[in-house]
Write a protein that holds these residues in place. Sequence first.
Motif, PDB file in Angstrom:
ATOM      1  N   GLU A  51      12.616   6.845 -15.386  1.00  0.00           N
ATOM      2  CA  GLU A  51      11.523   7.478 -14.654  1.00  0.00           C
ATOM      3  C   GLU A  51      10.302   7.627 -15.558  1.00  0.00           C
ATOM      4  O   GLU A  51       9.171   7.416 -15.128  1.00  0.00           O
ATOM      5  CB  GLU A  51      11.955   8.838 -14.117  1.00  0.00           C
ATOM      6  CG  GLU A  51      10.897   9.480 -13.252  1.00  0.00           C
ATOM      7  CD  GLU A  51      11.385  10.755 -12.625  1.00  0.00           C
ATOM      8  OE1 GLU A  51      10.576  11.385 -11.933  1.00  0.00           O
ATOM      9  OE2 GLU A  51      12.552  11.126 -12.816  1.00  0.00           O
ATOM     10  N   SER A  78       2.480   3.606  -4.937  1.00  0.00           N
ATOM     11  CA  SER A  78       3.778   4.121  -5.396  1.00  0.00           C
ATOM     12  C   SER A  78       4.091   3.667  -6.822  1.00  0.00           C
ATOM     13  O   SER A  78       4.738   4.395  -7.580  1.00  0.00           O
ATOM     14  CB  SER A  78       4.899   3.739  -4.428  1.00  0.00           C
ATOM     15  OG  SER A  78       5.105   2.349  -4.410  1.00  0.00           O
ATOM     16  N   GLU A 112       6.962   5.724  -8.877  1.00  0.00           N
ATOM     17  CA  GLU A 112       8.066   5.797  -7.923  1.00  0.00           C
ATOM     18  C   GLU A 112       8.817   4.479  -7.762  1.00  0.00           C
ATOM     19  O   GLU A 112       9.882   4.450  -7.163  1.00  0.00           O
ATOM     20  CB  GLU A 112       7.542   6.237  -6.555  1.00  0.00           C
ATOM     21  CG  GLU A 112       6.928   7.605  -6.568  1.00  0.00           C
ATOM     22  CD  GLU A 112       6.267   7.997  -5.269  1.00  0.00           C
ATOM     23  OE1 GLU A 112       5.875   9.159  -5.166  1.00  0.00           O
ATOM     24  OE2 GLU A 112       6.135   7.143  -4.362  1.00  0.00           O
TER      25      GLU A 112
END
Length: 71
Positions: A3, A40, A45
Amino acid sequence: MAEDIRKLFGKNLRKIRGAQKISQEELAFRCGLHRTYVSSVERGERNISLENIQKLAEALEVSMKDLIPEE
């Protein structure tokens, strides 16, 4: 960890795009991706593919390594 790298990539992408004064919509058009996909990616993401990194780099006229965070 994954992430974090996605967020750093998105930050680099947004910085380069912003410096060139290109909207997300224009960048998406230039590389054949959807605007919401670009958004995104910038938000960290998406786990973006090498093919799409190449498309973004070509559309921004930078090398792929410029989009990859060093940290």
